[in-house]
Design an enzyme around this catalytic site. Structure first.
Site, PDB file in Angstrom:
ATOM      1  N   HIS A 167       0.824  -1.216   0.000  1.00 42.24           N
ATOM      2  CA  HIS A 167       0.000   0.000   0.000  1.00 42.24           C
ATOM      3  C   HIS A 167       0.854   1.261   0.000  1.00 42.24           C
ATOM      4  O   HIS A 167       0.397   2.321  -0.433  1.00 42.24           O
ATOM      5  CB  HIS A 167      -0.926  -0.016   1.215  1.00 42.24           C
ATOM      6  CG  HIS A 167      -2.185   0.772   1.038  1.00 42.24           C
ATOM      7  ND1 HIS A 167      -2.258   1.919   0.285  1.00 42.24           N
ATOM      8  CD2 HIS A 167      -3.445   0.581   1.510  1.00 42.24           C
ATOM      9  CE1 HIS A 167      -3.487   2.397   0.309  1.00 42.24           C
ATOM     10  NE2 HIS A 167      -4.225   1.606   1.046  1.00 42.24           N
ATOM     11  N   ASP A 388     -10.554  -5.413 -17.826  1.00 39.51           N
ATOM     12  CA  ASP A 388     -10.822  -6.421 -18.861  1.00 39.51           C
ATOM     13  C   ASP A 388      -9.516  -6.838 -19.526  1.00 39.51           C
ATOM     14  O   ASP A 388      -8.900  -6.063 -20.259  1.00 39.51           O
ATOM     15  CB  ASP A 388     -11.799  -5.830 -19.894  1.00 39.51           C
ATOM     16  CG  ASP A 388     -12.150  -6.806 -21.000  1.00 39.51           C
ATOM     17  OD1 ASP A 388     -11.673  -7.959 -20.978  1.00 39.51           O
ATOM     18  OD2 ASP A 388     -12.900  -6.396 -21.902  1.00 39.51           O
TER      19      ASP A 388
END
Length: 469
Positions: A167, A388
């Site tokens: 992070h 995608d």
């Protein structure tokens, strides 16, 4: 979870390997910003995406496609292929851009997408098999890879993409930016990445001496921080709450008239769940409880030095609201909502993010208070459901598990209606009470301002508060 599987799941992993940038990248040291370099961000954040089989991709191996795309993407995001080093005595993190690469794992599962149930939500089934790193709110991030990827083929020819990323290197928007670039290379998009990554961490780095211009109450401990009703030794359960069109209409109708039109779905659900959760946890009426929200400085913060387009580092600040538990539960829903809105406004003021960077540097990465604090983050606009690789949009895209923060996710109920999914992890008795509080709150009548004042004068309080008195 409805439709939960009963068969014995298994996943066969291949040996871990390091995937390096496809071409030579600069060797250099890069400093993190003072927003990145916080102890509370020293963990590996997970993401997981599930994809159906696409007949047009028959014979195409998603593992090979994604592995090659990772190598190409790292040419542009080359610091991710390096390693953190810690400077002494300050413990400041820097990235040594070594080009060593990221961890990549190829895997095969014995189950099909349909075996996973009808509504995926954290914790997703078999997450420990579909991620190559264990889930943990803390991690040793120094001298270790900064990115871990596992691609798991399913028995139905679908696949699962699992990721862990430190992070300190990227926030949610930065992770989605990296994943979007990755999918562009996987699909062969000309000129990828279309959004060029920008480092420029100096934009959120302190100039000494630090100038703190705002009150950062989000880092101040609450009174009596050791007094909490939650313990790591509790037996925890999970439940995913769904907020569709009718639930949002109900909450909006209960909002104060001056907020009703402009308030976001995140604000409505966040304030509502904070209030319901507080009641379910049965705090003493005088116990101060806090709501923390992630605020994306890219879109909300007014600054003389705005975060540049393409910046993939941490550009998040925390907005904090607080109230005595009894007051929060006694007063109408609009009170909690107004506290949330005011907190977000404070975190969006001119210079707030730079002040926070200075605050973090001056206090040497202050600890993040957790006692009696509800932390929420909006991921409905993050873009994960648009990732995608060429097989179509994911069935689910989001965190693999529930840990410290409660995420608001894009989701669907069993009837197929789109809305907001709010997965919650709490001790089992609290979850049962929370379910009842949510049902009660969604069917509450709209209270006028005059009725609210009358209720307050009459000391109308929830049953759990009366039991405490």
């Amino acid at each position: 979870m409805a439709g939960a599987p009963t068969l014995a799941f298994s996943v066969r992993r291949r040996e871990r390997e390091l995937v390096a940038p496809a071409r030579q990248t600069p060797y250099e040291f890069k400093m993190l910003s003072d927003i990145d370099d916080q102890d509370i961000l020293r963990f590996n954040r997970s993401g997981i995406l599930f994809y159906h089989h696409n007949p047009s991709k028959s014979g195409v191996d998603p593992v090979k496609v994604i592995k090659a795309a990772v190598s190409e993407t790292l040419v542009h995001f080359y610091p991710l292929a390096g390693r953190f080093r810690e400077l002494r005595p300050t413990r400041k993190l820097v990235v040594e851009c070594t080009g060593e690469g990221v961890v990549f794992v190829e895997a095969d599962a014995n189950f099909r997408m349909d075996d996973l149930g009808t509504a995926l939500a954290p914790p997703v089934p078999c997450y420990d098999m579909l991620l190559c790193e264990p889930e943990s709110p803390t991690a040793d991030v120094v001298d270790r890879p900064l990115l871990f990827v596992q691609v798991t083929r399913l028995a139905c020819s679908g696949f699962v993409f699992g990721i862990h990323i430190c992070h300190c290197m990227a926030d949610g928007s930065g992770i989605v930016q990296f994943l979007t670039a990755l999918t562009e290379f996987a699909r062969g998009v000309p000129g990828a990445p279309t959004l060029k990554p920008v480092w420029e961490r100096e934009a959120l780095t302190t100039r000494w001496p630090p100038t703190i211009t705002h009150d950062h109450q989000e880092y101040a401990p609450l009174p009596n921080p050791s007094k909490d009703v939650l313990s790591p030794t509790d037996a925890y359960a999970h439940h995913a709450f769904f907020f569709g069109a009718s639930e949002i209409r109900s909450l909006r109708s209960q909002a104060p008239p001056d907020l009703r039109a402009a308030i976001s779905r995140f604000d409505l659900v966040g304030a509502f769940m904070w209030r319901c959760r507080t009641a379910a946890l049965r705090y003493d009426p005088g116990d101060v409880v806090r709501l923390h929200m992630f605020v994306n400085a890219r879109v909300r913060n007014r600054s003389k030095r705005p975060v540049p387009r393409g910046y993939y580092g941490n550009a998040i600040v925390f907005a904090a609201a607080s109230a005595p538990a009894g007051e929060l539960c006694r007063r109408p829903f609009g009170h909690a909502l107004r506290l949330l809105v005011e907190a977000k406004a404070r975190a969006s003021e001119e210079g707030y993010v730079q002040s926070l960077a200075n605050f973090n540097a001056a206090h040497r990465r202050p600890p993040f208070p957790k006692a009696r604090t509800y932390l929420i983050s909006d991921m409905t606009q993050a873009g994960l459901m648009a990732i995608d690789f060429g097989w179509g949009k994911p069935v689910y895209g989001g965190p693999a598990t529930t840990m410290l923060a409660t995420f608001h996710l894009e989701g669907r109920n069993e009837a197929g209606e789109a809305g907001i999914m709010v997965p919650v992890r709490l001790p089992n008795p609290v979850i049962l009470r929370l379910i009842q509080e949510v049902k009660k709150g969604l069917t509450a009548r709209v209270t006028s301002e005059f009725e609210a004042l009358d209720d307050a004068k009459a000391n109308v309080v929830p049953d759990y508060v009366l039991a405490k008195l």
